[in-house]
Design a protein around this motif. Sequence first.
Motif, PDB file in Angstrom:
ATOM      1  N   SER A   9      -4.404  -7.500  -5.972  1.00 33.35           N
ATOM      2  CA  SER A   9      -5.329  -6.507  -5.635  1.00 33.35           C
ATOM      3  C   SER A   9      -6.140  -4.943  -6.786  1.00 33.35           C
ATOM      4  O   SER A   9      -7.111  -4.464  -5.724  1.00 33.35           O
ATOM      5  CB  SER A   9      -4.405  -5.198  -4.835  1.00 33.35           C
ATOM      6  N   GLY A  34      -0.595  -6.300   2.563  1.00 33.71           N
ATOM      7  CA  GLY A  34      -0.007  -5.889   1.098  1.00 33.71           C
ATOM      8  C   GLY A  34      -0.923  -4.291   1.698  1.00 33.71           C
ATOM      9  O   GLY A  34      -0.262  -3.848   2.483  1.00 33.71           O
ATOM     10  N   TYR A  35      -1.406  -4.043   0.236  1.00 31.87           N
ATOM     11  CA  TYR A  35      -1.858  -2.572   0.647  1.00 31.87           C
ATOM     12  C   TYR A  35      -2.957  -1.905   2.021  1.00 31.87           C
ATOM     13  O   TYR A  35      -3.329  -3.348   1.813  1.00 31.87           O
ATOM     14  CB  TYR A  35      -2.498  -1.998  -0.837  1.00 31.87           C
ATOM     15  N   SER A  37      -5.244  -0.983   2.429  1.00 24.60           N
ATOM     16  CA  SER A  37      -6.892  -0.306   1.707  1.00 24.60           C
ATOM     17  C   SER A  37      -7.675  -1.748   1.675  1.00 24.60           C
ATOM     18  O   SER A  37      -8.009  -1.803   1.621  1.00 24.60           O
ATOM     19  CB  SER A  37      -7.037   1.030   0.666  1.00 24.60           C
ATOM     20  N   THR A  61       1.505  -4.034   6.250  1.00 21.51           N
ATOM     21  CA  THR A  61       0.979  -3.048   6.013  1.00 21.51           C
ATOM     22  C   THR A  61       2.390  -2.321   4.896  1.00 21.51           C
ATOM     23  O   THR A  61       2.838  -2.112   5.609  1.00 21.51           O
ATOM     24  CB  THR A  61       0.095  -2.351   6.556  1.00 21.51           C
ATOM     25  N   THR A  62       1.819  -1.657   3.480  1.00 22.09           N
ATOM     26  CA  THR A  62       2.837  -1.432   2.834  1.00 22.09           C
ATOM     27  C   THR A  62       2.498  -0.666   1.640  1.00 22.09           C
ATOM     28  O   THR A  62       1.205  -0.888   1.632  1.00 22.09           O
ATOM     29  CB  THR A  62       4.186  -2.011   2.862  1.00 22.09           C
ATOM     30  N   SER A  63       3.170   0.605   0.496  1.00 25.16           N
ATOM     31  CA  SER A  63       2.826   0.718   0.213  1.00 25.16           C
ATOM     32  C   SER A  63       1.656   2.565   0.120  1.00 25.16           C
ATOM     33  O   SER A  63       1.544   2.938  -0.472  1.00 25.16           O
ATOM     34  CB  SER A  63       2.550  -0.164  -1.026  1.00 25.16           C
ATOM     35  N   GLU A  64       1.184   2.216   1.139  1.00 24.86           N
ATOM     36  CA  GLU A  64       0.233   2.955   1.030  1.00 24.86           C
ATOM     37  C   GLU A  64       0.380   3.866   2.178  1.00 24.86           C
ATOM     38  O   GLU A  64       0.890   3.142   3.568  1.00 24.86           O
ATOM     39  CB  GLU A  64      -1.115   2.988   0.780  1.00 24.86           C
ATOM     40  N   ASP A  84       3.006  -1.882  10.352  1.00 25.69           N
ATOM     41  CA  ASP A  84       3.267  -1.315   9.399  1.00 25.69           C
ATOM     42  C   ASP A  84       4.737  -0.818   8.527  1.00 25.69           C
ATOM     43  O   ASP A  84       5.436  -0.806   9.682  1.00 25.69           O
ATOM     44  CB  ASP A  84       2.699   0.346   9.185  1.00 25.69           C
ATOM     45  N   THR A 258      -8.670   2.432  -8.899  1.00 25.41           N
ATOM     46  CA  THR A 258      -7.667   2.303  -7.751  1.00 25.41           C
ATOM     47  C   THR A 258      -6.301   2.535  -9.151  1.00 25.41           C
ATOM     48  O   THR A 258      -7.049   3.142 -10.213  1.00 25.41           O
ATOM     49  CB  THR A 258      -7.256   1.420  -7.518  1.00 25.41           C
ATOM     50  N   LYS A 263      -3.731   0.262  -6.347  1.00 24.60           N
ATOM     51  CA  LYS A 263      -3.362   1.359  -4.786  1.00 24.60           C
ATOM     52  C   LYS A 263      -4.448   2.246  -4.865  1.00 24.60           C
ATOM     53  O   LYS A 263      -5.120   2.857  -5.811  1.00 24.60           O
ATOM     54  CB  LYS A 263      -2.273   2.383  -4.497  1.00 24.60           C
TER      55      LYS A 263
END
Length: 276
Positions: A9, A34-35, A37, A61-64, A84, A258, A263
């Motif tokens: 990303s 993925g993220y 964003s 979706t993950t991590s944000e 999510d 980022t 991220k």
Amino acid sequence: LERVLPLTSLHMTDEKIERYVQELKRFKPKFIRGYPSALFIFAKYLDENNIHDIQPKAVFTTSETLLSYQRRFIQDVFGCDVYDGYGCRDGNANAMECVEHTGYHVASEQVIMEFVRNGEGVSEEMGEIVVTDLHNYAMPFIRYAVGDVGTPTDETCSCGRGLPLLKSIEGRVLDIITLEDGTMLSGEALIMCISNLSVAKSVKQYQIIQESESKLVVKIVKGEAYTPRDSRNILSALRNHVGDKMDIRIEFVDNIPTTRAGKRQYVISKVTKSIH
């Protein structure tokens, strides 16, 4: 065996996204993860270029923090549900949405997840996430404050799983805006003041930075449709949340980098705070 196509990303230029499009067309993924964003940027490229033949069964979706406008847009472009998840590798915390989308099911067989504010456990209100890892036999993490903020609920999900529910993930402690009177605002409340412009091509990138309890800086990378009226609308919407005493300044920049992990940080607070 796993059939996985990893794509970074970092530095998502149009040239790189086009290469991803061709790779995904050949790969034909059943699921995309993925993220938020990065997936939002990718979905905008697909939409703007009328690309409709990348059709996974679901997007994860993950991590944000997944923002509501990102969820809607990603769902519309890919034509599938978005699920999510919340995860923390160092504390082994894990929670995931099911098909009902009524919250995040905490994986209580592997972690004890608590929510703490002012030293007390809370429910139905925002608290810092504290975890105890049940599967780390080398170096246990006991009541480890992971630095994230969420809102638990006593409600149960109609799916019947019976696992504890996390109502919402507010983001990192650093994403929480603190006003002079001590009021704490989730960063998402401020993000929503700009999100519609992001979808409408007025804003390419943005970031809200709280420099002090009385000062906000809004960094914006202008889109092709940006006008002075957008600046006025952003300032007005932000003041509805933070009040008239807050000094708000808009800065136009060419790029907002980022993190090293790829991220995007939409909200950063430099104000020292603790919700323990």
